[in-house]
Design an enzyme around this catalytic site. Structure first.
Site, PDB file in Angstrom:
ATOM      1  N   ASN A  38      32.246  47.246  48.064  1.00  0.00           N
ATOM      2  CA  ASN A  38      32.011  46.055  47.248  1.00  0.00           C
ATOM      3  C   ASN A  38      31.896  44.865  48.207  1.00  0.00           C
ATOM      4  OD1 ASN A  38      32.043  43.928  45.475  1.00  0.00           O
ATOM      5  ND2 ASN A  38      33.983  44.472  44.494  1.00  0.00           N
TER       6      ASN A  38
ATOM      7  N   ARG B 229      29.037  48.568  44.620  1.00  0.00           N
ATOM      8  CA  ARG B 229      29.168  47.749  43.420  1.00  0.00           C
ATOM      9  C   ARG B 229      28.124  46.634  43.486  1.00  0.00           C
ATOM     10  NH1 ARG B 229      33.791  43.821  40.930  1.00  0.00           N
ATOM     11  NH2 ARG B 229      32.613  43.522  39.045  1.00  0.00           N
TER      12      ARG B 229
ATOM     13  N   GLU C  48      37.353  50.250  38.386  1.00  0.00           N
ATOM     14  CA  GLU C  48      35.904  50.189  38.561  1.00  0.00           C
ATOM     15  C   GLU C  48      35.459  51.023  39.756  1.00  0.00           C
ATOM     16  OE1 GLU C  48      36.878  46.040  38.251  1.00  0.00           O
ATOM     17  OE2 GLU C  48      34.852  45.634  37.558  1.00  0.00           O
TER      18      GLU C  48
ATOM     19  N   HIS D  45      30.840  42.815  34.105  1.00  0.00           N
ATOM     20  CA  HIS D  45      32.069  43.643  34.039  1.00  0.00           C
ATOM     21  C   HIS D  45      31.819  44.986  33.353  1.00  0.00           C
ATOM     22  CE1 HIS D  45      34.720  39.737  33.910  1.00  0.00           C
ATOM     23  NE2 HIS D  45      34.616  40.182  35.160  1.00  0.00           N
TER      24      HIS D  45
ATOM     25  N   ARG E  86      36.266  28.743  34.593  1.00  0.00           N
ATOM     26  CA  ARG E  86      34.979  28.606  33.890  1.00  0.00           C
ATOM     27  C   ARG E  86      35.209  28.207  32.437  1.00  0.00           C
ATOM     28  NH1 ARG E  86      33.176  34.368  35.523  1.00  0.00           N
ATOM     29  NH2 ARG E  86      32.707  34.106  37.726  1.00  0.00           N
TER      30      ARG E  86
END
Ligand code: ADP
Length: 396
Positions: free
Chosen positions: A7, A90, A383, A179, A238
């Protein structure tokens, strides 16, 4: 067979080496401050962590170091890099074309480069990570696993924005969702427990970035993030969804450029923006407990928006079998789970708070109250394992 999962971020490279016979991650680590004053942390099952400064001028130097560590007689877990059968990468954005996990060749790389404009933050480091790994390990297949691809089953009515259609055609402005690998993993885990093929499941990935996804039978029907990870519920820094006119109004009033405005919405909003205390849910909860009103307001807003999305997805799916919590907040924070699940009994969601508030982090836990129509779970996401599995099944 061993699968290496990578990743790559702008100045970091995370890795995990999986033994696919046992399904275990036998080594993992992080190269950070790439291009600055590099450092590496390398972990192996049951052994002490190795931490060191490292000369990491780019992603290539980082992956070379990773291979060196994995094969090192003292620190390593394999004797030769050839034991690695494939590399799974990823990749946050697969655009409209890369709709399933795919072996990355020249054409795929060209496509990823062509969509950097709509993925400016995560696209370039992912591409640079893939290229670096391909040059260091040219004899194995490199597979891209995309956060967006779980949403290839979402219907047009949920992904086309109600703006002039030509803008979608011209710029591919649409909802993509993110996601996806995490939602896919925890949804599959919940489905196993439910034992029902067409189960209606809502998965809440609540971390620094948060998204909520509705799935029927393990296929996504809607998700809260959109064109970018900015849409949806409020997050650490955010804003999530707001009236679009607020954006143009602030720009005019404050004289902000588009980039400055994006920064405000991405980095100074959400929990941090409202509380003025922190983007970290733990800090905000602590401040709230000490009587800080804006921290309480920030948490109230977060919970309010999450409940609204859950309710809308129940309506969209016309029912619900399971609600799942995952990621930093979702897995660990019983208080937030309790706040979200309270007063949802009309939807059939009731949790056993004794189990909820005491459940051990990092373990699959059912927190359903006896007699509740909908089952609720806290499920640790993985993940990286999902990426390894996809990679393994593709190259097999
Ligand atoms: P990212 O989106 O960066 O992967 P994580 O999934 O690690 O983020 O989630 C980070 C969030 O999880 C932070 O808001 C943090 O407060 C929260 N969190 C992490 N551990 C705990 C914990 N033990 N209890 C409560 N909240 C936690």
């Amino acid at each position: 067979m061993k699968i290496l999962v990578v990743n790559a971020g702008s100045s970091s490279l995370k890795y995990q080496l999986f033994d696919m016979d046992s399904g275990a991650a036998i080594a993992k680590g992080l190269c950070e401050r790439i291009g600055i004053d590099g450092a590496v942390t390398h972990k192996r099952l049951g052994k002490e962590d190795y931490k060191a400064k490292a000369d990491l001028k780019d992603h290539k130097a980082a992956i070379e170091l990773v291979l060196h560590l994995l094969c090192d007689p003292q620190l390593g877990v394999i004797s030769d890099a050839h034991e690695i059968g494939a590399v799974g990468h990823r990749v946050a954005h697969g655009g409209e074309r890369l709709r399933t996990s795919s072996v990355i060749g020249e054409e795929e790389l060209r496509y990823l480069e062509s969509i950097v404009e709509i993925n400016p933050l995560h696209g370039p480091p992912a591409i640079s990570g893939i290229k670096a790994c391909q040059s260091v390990m040219p004899n194995v297949k490199h597979v891209g696993v995309f956060d967006t691809s779980y949403y290839s089953t979402v219907e047009e009515r949920a992904y086309i924005y109600p703006i002039p259609y030509e803008l979608y055609e011209r710029y591919k402005i649409r909802r993509y969702g993110f996601h996806g690998t995490s939602h896919r993993f925890v949804c599959a885990k919940a489905m196993e427990a439910l034992g029902k093929k067409d189960a209606k499941v809502i998965t809440c990935h609540l971390g620094n970035g948060s998204s909520i996804t509705a799935s029927i039978g393990g296929k996504a029907v809607d998700t809260s993030m959109g064109f970018t990870p900015q849409e949806g519920v409020p997050m650490g820094t955010r804003s999530g969804s707001i009236d679009p006119t607020v954006v143009t109004y602030i720009m005019k009033k404050e004289g902000l450029s588009p980039d400055e405005m994006e920064k405000l919405l991405n980095s100074s909003s959400g929990l941090l923006g409202v509380s003025g205390v922190s983007s970290d849910c733990r800090d905000v909860l602590e401040a709230q407990d000490k009587g800080d009103k804006r921290s309480k307001l920030a948490m109230d807003i977060l919970v309010h928006y999450i409940k609204k999305i859950i309710g809308s997805y129940v309506a969209e799916m016309n029912g619900l079998d399971a609600l799942v919590f995952t990621a930093g907040i979702g897995e660990n924070d019983g208080i937030v789970r309790d706040l979200i699940c309270s007063d949802l009994s009309y939807l059939g969601i009731e949790i056993d708070n004794e189990i909820n508030l005491t459940c051990k982090r990092g373990t699959f836990t059912e927190i359903t109250k006896k007699g509740s129509r909908v089952r609720t779970f806290a499920i640790p996401t993985n993940e990286e394992y999902m990426i390894a599995l996809d990679t393994y099944s593709l190259i097999k």
